[in-house]
Design an enzyme around this catalytic site. Structure first.
Site, PDB file in Angstrom:
ATOM      1  N   THR A 114      -0.485  -0.393  -0.849  1.00  0.00           N
ATOM      2  CA  THR A 114      -1.379  -1.325  -0.157  1.00  0.00           C
ATOM      3  C   THR A 114      -0.543  -2.066   0.878  1.00  0.00           C
ATOM      4  OG1 THR A 114      -2.581  -1.602  -2.217  1.00  0.00           O
ATOM      5  CG2 THR A 114      -3.052  -3.175  -0.447  1.00  0.00           C
ATOM      6  N   LYS A 155      -9.561  -0.862   1.351  1.00  0.00           N
ATOM      7  CA  LYS A 155      -8.794  -1.336   0.189  1.00  0.00           C
ATOM      8  C   LYS A 155      -8.599  -2.858   0.227  1.00  0.00           C
ATOM      9  CE  LYS A 155      -5.759  -1.684  -3.132  1.00  0.00           C
ATOM     10  NZ  LYS A 155      -6.156  -1.673  -4.533  1.00  0.00           N
ATOM     11  N   LYS A 185      -0.317 -10.620  -2.125  1.00  0.00           N
ATOM     12  CA  LYS A 185      -0.130  -9.864  -0.871  1.00  0.00           C
ATOM     13  C   LYS A 185      -1.480  -9.353  -0.363  1.00  0.00           C
ATOM     14  CE  LYS A 185       0.786  -5.551  -1.222  1.00  0.00           C
ATOM     15  NZ  LYS A 185       1.326  -4.201  -1.429  1.00  0.00           N
TER      16      LYS A 185
END
Ligand code: NAD
Length: 304
Positions: free
Chosen positions: A96, A171, A246
Site C-alpha cells: 500500500t 485501496k 500510513k
C-alpha cells in the site's frame, strides 16, 4: 510453472508467497531480515541473499514492502529490480503506497521496458493466510490480465479496477473506510461494556445486525470473542498502527487535495498518530480502542 521473485516476506508476504509455491510456481524470496527468509523457506520459498539474486531469471517480480520509499529503493536503487530483472518482466506491487509512488513506479518501469501493475490487497493476514485476499489491479489491460493469473492462487476476489494507479486509489479509499469502521467498533465495544453487556452477547447481536462490519467480524477488540483479534495476543500487530496510520493519512491527504470533507477519517488518523507518538506504532491498529475506554485501560493489553 512461473519463476517468481518475491521481495518482502513480512506479515503479508510470508503468507501470500506460500500459496504461489502451493500453486506450483518456483518462488525465490528476499527480505532484509534473515530470520524471515529462513521462515519462508519452511513453506517452500527458495531464500536468497539480495534483490539482485531474487530477480535474475524471474518472469514475475512481486513486492510486499512497508511504504513508498521502500518500493522506490527496491525498484530503482542500486542492485534493484529495474537494474537486474530482464526487460519485459511483469512487476506487481502489492504494497500500500501513495498514488504518487505508484505513478512513479509505473513510469520508471514502463520507460525501461518493464510491465508494471499496481496490485494492492485487502483482507489482512487472515486473508493472506486463507488465500481470500481482494486484489485491486491497475495498469495496462493485457498486463492486468497476466497479473490476474498470477495472483489468483492468493485471492478470493480479483478486480481489474482501471488504468495505472486506480488499484492503489481504490485501496486507499477502502482503508479509509476500514479506519472509520475501527473507530465505530472501538466506541461500540467500550459503550457495550460500560452498559454492562456481556461482550460475546453484544458481539453476537452486532455481527448479524446493522452495527456489523468486516472489522467487527475479524478484529473485535475484546479478548476471547473472535479468533483473529489482536486483543487475544496483547494487541501484537496483525495490521500495525503504523501501517494503518500510513493508509488513512494518505487517504486524508487525497481528500484534502480534492476538497472532500473527511472529519471521521481525520479523527482516526489522529488517534493512530497518538499511538505512534507513544512508541506504540508496532502494536495493532485496534489498540485505538483505548481512546474510548473511560480510564484508558484496555482488556487484553498489558499497557506497554
Ligand atoms: P511488514 O512490515 O510485516 O512486511 C514488510 C517486509 O518488507 C518486512 O519484513 C521488511 O523487513 C521488508 N523489507 C523492508 N525493506 C526491504 C527491502 N529493501 N528489501 C527487502 N525487504 C524489505 O508489513 P506487512 O504487514 O506484511 O505489509 C506489507 C504491505 O502490505 C504494506 O504496504 C501494507 O500496508 C500492506 N498491507 C498490509 C496488510 C496487513 O493486514 N498487514 C493488509 C493489506 C495490505
Amino acid at each position: 510453472m512461473t519463476s517468481i521473485a518475491w521481495i518482502g516476506l513480512g506479515n503479508m508476504g510470508s503468507r501470500m508467497s506460500a500459496h504461489l509455491v502451493s500453486a506450483g510456481h518456483e518462488v525465490r524470496g528476499y527480505d532484509v531480515v534473515e530470520a524471515l527468509r529462513e521462515r519462508a523457506a519452511e513453506h517452500g520459498v527458495v531464500p536468497v541473499g539480495s534483490v539482485t539474486e531474487a530477480v535474475e531469471g524471474a518472469e514475475v517480480v512481486i513486492l510486499s514492502l512497508p511504504k513508498g520509499d521502500h518500493v522506490r529503493e527496491v525498484l530503482a536503487g542500486a542492485g534493484g529490480v529495474l537494474e537486474h530483472a530482464a526487460p519485459g518482466t511483469l512487476i506487481l506491487d502489492t504494497s500500500t503506497v501513495d498514488v504518487e509512488t505508484s505513478a512513479w513506479s509505473h513510469g520508471q518501469a514502463g520507460s525501461r521496458g518493464f510491465r508494471f501493475v499496481d496490485a494492492p490487497v485487502s483482507g489482512g493476514i487472515q486473508g493472506a493466510a486463507a488465500a481470500t485476499l481482494t486484489f485491486m489491479l491497475g495498469g495496462d489491460e493485457a498486463d492486468v490480465e497476466d497479473a490476474r493469473a498470477i495472483v489468483t492462487p492468493m485471492a478470493g476476489n480479483v478486480f481489474a479496477v482501471g488504468e495505472a494507479t486506480h488499484g492503489i486509489a481504490a485501496k486507499l479509499v477502502n482503508n479509509m473506510m476500514l479506519g472509520i469502521s475501527i473507530l465505530a467498533m472501538s466506541e461500540g465495544s467500550q459503550l457495550a461494556k460500560q452498559l454492562g453487556l456481556d461482550p460475546k452477547a453484544f458481539f453476537d447481536v452486532a455481527r448479524v445486525s446493522s452495527g456489523d462490519s468486516w472489522a467487527v467480524r475479524t478484529w473485535y477488540p475484546v479478548p476471547g470473542i473472535v479468533p483473529g483479534s489482536a486483543a487475544n495476543e496483547n494487541f501484537d500487530a496483525s495490521f500495525s498502527a503504523m501501517l494503518c496510520h500510513k493508509d488513512v493519512a494518505l487517504a486524508v491527504a487525497g481528500a484534502e487535495a480534492t476538497g472532500v470533507k473527511v472529519p471521521a477519517a481525520t479523527l482516526i488518523r489522529d488517534q493512530l498518530q497518538r499511538l505512534l507518538d507513544e512508541d506504540l506504532g508496532g502494536k495493532d491498529c485496534t489498540l485505538v480502542v483505548r481512546e474510548a475506554s473511560p480510564d484508558g485501560g484496555v482488556e487484553g493489553w498489558d499497557g506497554r
